[in-house]
Design a protein around this motif. Structure first.
Motif, PDB file in Angstrom:
ATOM      1  N   PHE A 167      29.559   3.760  11.960  1.00 14.90           N
ATOM      2  CA  PHE A 167      28.304   3.727  11.201  1.00 14.90           C
ATOM      3  C   PHE A 167      28.068   5.073  10.517  1.00 14.90           C
ATOM      4  N   ASP A 168      28.255   6.172  11.284  1.00 11.38           N
ATOM      5  CA  ASP A 168      28.062   7.521  10.741  1.00 11.38           C
ATOM      6  C   ASP A 168      28.956   7.771   9.530  1.00 11.38           C
ATOM      7  N   ASP A 169      30.221   7.359   9.654  1.00  9.05           N
ATOM      8  CA  ASP A 169      31.217   7.681   8.631  1.00  9.05           C
ATOM      9  C   ASP A 169      31.183   6.738   7.437  1.00  9.05           C
ATOM     10  N   ASN A 170      30.846   5.459   7.660  1.00  9.76           N
ATOM     11  CA  ASN A 170      30.978   4.451   6.614  1.00  9.76           C
ATOM     12  C   ASN A 170      29.667   3.805   6.179  1.00  9.76           C
ATOM     13  N   GLY A 171      28.603   4.039   6.942  1.00 11.92           N
ATOM     14  CA  GLY A 171      27.329   3.402   6.615  1.00 11.92           C
ATOM     15  C   GLY A 171      26.620   4.061   5.452  1.00 11.92           C
ATOM     16  N   THR A 172      25.683   3.327   4.887  1.00  7.99           N
ATOM     17  CA  THR A 172      24.824   3.863   3.834  1.00  7.99           C
ATOM     18  C   THR A 172      23.690   4.647   4.484  1.00  7.99           C
ATOM     19  N   ILE A 173      23.617   5.947   4.206  1.00  8.63           N
ATOM     20  CA  ILE A 173      22.608   6.810   4.829  1.00  8.63           C
ATOM     21  C   ILE A 173      21.298   6.707   4.051  1.00  8.63           C
ATOM     22  N   LYS A 174      20.221   6.439   4.786  1.00  7.50           N
ATOM     23  CA  LYS A 174      18.902   6.351   4.171  1.00  7.50           C
ATOM     24  C   LYS A 174      17.916   7.205   4.969  1.00  7.50           C
ATOM     25  N   ASN A 175      16.980   7.825   4.259  1.00  2.00           N
ATOM     26  CA  ASN A 175      15.950   8.641   4.902  1.00  2.00           C
ATOM     27  C   ASN A 175      14.571   8.030   4.648  1.00  2.00           C
ATOM     28  N   PHE A 176      13.746   8.059   5.682  1.00  2.02           N
ATOM     29  CA  PHE A 176      12.402   7.485   5.590  1.00  2.02           C
ATOM     30  C   PHE A 176      11.403   8.510   6.123  1.00  2.02           C
ATOM     31  N   VAL A 177      10.304   8.664   5.420  1.00  2.00           N
ATOM     32  CA  VAL A 177       9.244   9.554   5.885  1.00  2.00           C
ATOM     33  C   VAL A 177       8.364   8.807   6.882  1.00  2.00           C
ATOM     34  N   LYS A 178       7.556   9.538   7.581  1.00  2.00           N
ATOM     35  CA  LYS A 178       6.665   8.943   8.571  1.00  2.00           C
ATOM     36  C   LYS A 178       5.827   7.822   7.951  1.00  2.00           C
ATOM     37  N   ASP A 179       5.733   6.693   8.655  1.00  2.00           N
ATOM     38  CA  ASP A 179       4.957   5.497   8.282  1.00  2.00           C
ATOM     39  C   ASP A 179       5.625   4.659   7.190  1.00  2.00           C
ATOM     40  N   GLU A 180       6.833   5.024   6.761  1.00  2.00           N
ATOM     41  CA  GLU A 180       7.531   4.214   5.759  1.00  2.00           C
ATOM     42  C   GLU A 180       8.306   3.092   6.445  1.00  2.00           C
ATOM     43  N   GLN A 181       8.303   1.899   5.853  1.00  2.00           N
ATOM     44  CA  GLN A 181       8.992   0.745   6.428  1.00  2.00           C
ATOM     45  C   GLN A 181      10.498   0.814   6.155  1.00  2.00           C
ATOM     46  N   ILE A 182      11.276   0.485   7.184  1.00  2.00           N
ATOM     47  CA  ILE A 182      12.726   0.417   7.058  1.00  2.00           C
ATOM     48  C   ILE A 182      13.137  -1.005   6.676  1.00  2.00           C
ATOM     49  N   PHE A 183      12.545  -1.983   7.324  1.00  2.00           N
ATOM     50  CA  PHE A 183      12.672  -3.381   6.910  1.00  2.00           C
ATOM     51  C   PHE A 183      11.426  -4.127   7.362  1.00  2.00           C
ATOM     52  N   SER A 184      11.186  -5.297   6.762  1.00  2.00           N
ATOM     53  CA  SER A 184       9.952  -6.030   7.017  1.00  2.00           C
ATOM     54  C   SER A 184      10.237  -7.425   7.558  1.00  2.00           C
ATOM     55  N   GLU A 185       9.351  -7.892   8.397  1.00  2.00           N
ATOM     56  CA  GLU A 185       9.444  -9.242   8.948  1.00  2.00           C
ATOM     57  C   GLU A 185       9.465 -10.262   7.813  1.00  2.00           C
ATOM     58  N   GLY A 186      10.402 -11.206   7.893  1.00  2.00           N
ATOM     59  CA  GLY A 186      10.502 -12.257   6.901  1.00  2.00           C
ATOM     60  C   GLY A 186      11.510 -12.004   5.799  1.00  2.00           C
ATOM     61  N   LEU A 187      11.944 -10.737   5.612  1.00  2.00           N
ATOM     62  CA  LEU A 187      12.942 -10.440   4.593  1.00  2.00           C
ATOM     63  C   LEU A 187      14.342 -10.792   5.089  1.00  2.00           C
TER      64      LEU A 187
END
Length: 350
Positions: A153-173
């Protein structure tokens, strides 16, 4: 009778741990430092090794490296014991090939559970490897452990950064990705009919997020939001499915991890259903302290609504209980900061 090699330089801890294991039916060999431990491992070939990290002569990392380079000992399950809890130290041990990591002080049940599961897994993997060798002509390097999967995951994954209170994914998507949490803390939650947030899980560095189903196109069943600034590595569900198909050893470890997660959720539900408000509040404070990796003298900065949501009680009830804990000298409150003053007393709250 399974043979355990215990490598620990602290005399009292070594003797106490050995007594626990002997009473549980294990045959124990002990070493007071890493150098002696390596010699005993090569001559006695134990079924499993339990090893401290900080030791004279040769530390635990050195022990694991030496034994991993030896054909007769490289497949022996290896469990680290250490007071170190930093993610970098844990990852270092796992990268070297350790199977598990117990933080001192540990409970007797934690130790025995770790030994039983690692011994059972070693036997299953041995049988699977023997079966695969009969018909596998694949020369591609195999992924052996869950920690190698995390490195993937570290080497091949897409790295994303989120600030406090930001959604990473949402229910239903659509649940197209699985995530490894690299740093930060994430809460997962569902909303009830009245719009009240119910936290279903708290996650910290090295935890996975976003599992639904590999077989069906099931959307995310909960929402994931950053509690603090967070970094994740995402892999598509189809890519991960392909990796697991080719690496049965990793699939088995992942299944074990998800089973442990289900057990933790059941414990949380039991606590929410049957514990008193005081105990729910105390256990939730301890849970947040552990997830946020806070030492005794470090404050927890978390919203009262998040605390109440995990505890499964009204925010007003939680605030009153926190006030009582403060009067009893169990905690200290400064604005949003909560500092645990008496850890043992908080653990014993009924």
């Amino acid at each position: 009778m399974k043979k355990v090699l215990l490598i620990e330089d602290d005399f009292s801890l070594r003797e106490n741990t050995a007594e626990i294991l002997e009473l549980s039916g294990y045959n124990i060999t002990m070493a007071s430092n890493g150098k002696i431990g390596v010699e005993l491992a090569k001559t006695h070939i134990p079924d499993i090794i339990v090893c401290d990290i900080m030791m004279p002569e040769l530390d635990g990392y050195g022990v694991l490296q030496e034994l991993s380079a030896n054909d007769e000992t490289k497949h022996i399950p290896f469990i680290f014991l250490s007071a170190k809890t930093e993610r970098s130290e844990i990852r270092k041990g796992m990268d070297l090939g350790a199977d598990d990591y117990l933080t001192k002080p540990f409970e007797e049940e934690e130790l025995l559970s770790a030994l039983e599961s690692r011994l059972a897994k070693a036997e299953l993997l041995s049988n699977m490897t023997a079966a695969q060798s009969l018909h596998s002509g694949d020369s591609e390097e195999q992924m052996r452990t869950l920690h190698e999967l995390k490195n993937f995951f570290d080497d091949n994954g897409t790295i994303k950064n989120f600030v406090k209170d930001e959604q990473i994914f949402s229910e239903g998507l659509h649940s197209n990705s699985i995530y490894l949490l690299l740093k930060g803390v994430v809460k997962c939650y569902k909303m009830d009919e009245d719009g009240k947030e119910l936290i279903t899980g708290l996650y910290s560095a090295d935890d996975f997020l976003g599992f639904t189903s590999f077989m069906e196109n099931i959307p995310y069943q909960e929402t994931a939001t950053a509690v603090e600034d967070t970094e994740v590595a995402g892999i598509s569900k189809s890519e991960l499915k392909d990796v697991l198909r080719k690496n049965q050893n990793v699939s088995l470890e992942l299944m074990e991890l998800l089973t442990d997660n289900i057990t933790d959720i059941k414990q949380q539900l039991l606590q929410m259903a049957y514990s008193s408000v005081r105990r729910k509040t105390a256990q939730t404070l301890l849970q947040f302290s552990k997830i946020l990796n806070k030492k005794k003298d470090e404050p927890i900065r978390i919203s009262r609504s998040d605390l109440a949501s995990v505890a499964g009680i009204a925010t007003e009830s939680l605030i009153r209980t926190l006030s009582n804990f403060k009067k009893e000298g169990l905690i200290e409150i400064e604005g949003r900061n909560i500092r645990i003053l008496k850890l043992d007393a908080l653990q014993d709250v009924d």
